[in-house]
Design a protein around this motif. Structure first.
Motif, PDB file in Angstrom:
ATOM      1  N   GLN A   1      34.971  44.869  42.456  1.00 49.16           N
ATOM      2  CA  GLN A   1      34.638  43.827  43.418  1.00 49.16           C
ATOM      3  C   GLN A   1      33.642  42.808  42.861  1.00 49.16           C
ATOM      4  N   THR A   2      33.270  42.975  41.613  1.00 50.78           N
ATOM      5  CA  THR A   2      32.470  41.946  40.930  1.00 50.78           C
ATOM      6  C   THR A   2      33.306  40.676  40.837  1.00 50.78           C
ATOM      7  N   SER A   3      32.809  39.598  41.408  1.00 54.52           N
ATOM      8  CA  SER A   3      33.588  38.369  41.487  1.00 54.52           C
ATOM      9  C   SER A   3      32.728  37.273  42.114  1.00 54.52           C
ATOM     10  N   VAL A   4      33.307  36.088  42.212  1.00 52.85           N
ATOM     11  CA  VAL A   4      32.687  35.019  42.984  1.00 52.85           C
ATOM     12  C   VAL A   4      33.488  34.872  44.280  1.00 52.85           C
ATOM     13  N   TYR A   5      32.798  34.914  45.402  1.00 56.67           N
ATOM     14  CA  TYR A   5      33.446  34.882  46.704  1.00 56.67           C
ATOM     15  C   TYR A   5      33.233  33.511  47.345  1.00 56.67           C
ATOM     16  N   PHE A   6      34.333  32.934  47.807  1.00 60.05           N
ATOM     17  CA  PHE A   6      34.278  31.637  48.475  1.00 60.05           C
ATOM     18  C   PHE A   6      34.785  31.762  49.908  1.00 60.05           C
TER      19      PHE A   6
END
Lengths: 115, 109
Positions: A85-90
């Motif tokens: 779930q490491t990510s950039v969330y928009f």
């Protein structure tokens, strides 16, 4: 107009922890969305909502939950965080598809690292 | 597999050159949008096209929607360093929403 506001901007979580990503919009948009963006992978839809009280799954919903109690707010909940779930969330919002000049207004993103 | 395929993935050109970015699919879309994203920011909407064959212009940018509403192109004339960024296409069909993986453009002065 603030547009779409996301908090926090950055967060580091340990495996197994939980957190809520906040999103609020002041444009009276019916539709709201959560996307994640992994390097070189474009954006993938996690959940979306067509109005208060209505939510639906996108392409990658596993490990996430959402709620939409008001038109303005659309929080994203991560339960039992995993490294995947490491990510950039928009977060984004829009008028309904088919309306003139339909398109998303995005927030500035939350960069999440799970260690 | 990606429902929307963008090409090329990377493009590095000199200031003043022209370029075209493509967004292709085997599916029909109700509408298609183009966005530009800069590092650390969310994507920003450039244009929405909804009618097959539609052409829209935004200063030096020209957008075209394919006749069958399955593909689109973005043409930039006389590119400038300020055009540098990640260009994303996105399509929807009713309540189905998809993004391409993007074209990373670098315009060198």
């Amino acid at each position: 107009n603030a547009g779409v506001t996301q908090t926090p901007k950055f967060r580091i979580l340990k495996i197994g922890q939980s957190m809520t990503l906040q999103c609020t919009q002041d444009m009276n948009h019916n539709y709201m969305y959560w996307y994640r963006q992994d390097p070189g992978m474009g954006l993938k839809l996690i959940y979306y909502s067509v109005g208060a009280g209505i939510t639906d799954k996108g392409e990658v919903p596993n490990g996430y939950n959402v709620s939409r109690s008001t038109t303005e707010d659309f929080p994203l909940r991560l339960e039992l965080a995993a490294p995947s779930q490491t990510s950039v969330y928009f977060c984004a919002s829009s008028y309904p598809p088919g309306t003139r000049n339909y398109g998303y207004t995005f927030g500035s993103g939350t960069r999440l690292t799970v260690v | 597999t990606q429902l929307l395929e963008q090409s090329p993935q990377f493009l590095s050109i000199q200031e003043g050159e022209n370029l075209t970015v493509y967004c292709n699919s085997s599916s029909v879309f109700s509408s298609l949008q183009w966005y530009r994203q800069e590092p650390g920011e969310g994507p920003v909407l450039l244009v929405t096209v909804v009618t097959g064959g539609e052409v829209k212009k935004l200063k030096r940018l020209t957008f075209q929607f394919g006749d069958a509403r399955k593909d689109s192109s973005l043409h930039i004339t006389a590119a400038q360093p300020g055009d540098t960024g990640l260009y994303l296409c996105a399509g929807n069909n009713f309540n189905k929403f998809y993004f391409g993986s993007g074209t990373k453009l670098n315009v060198k002065p």
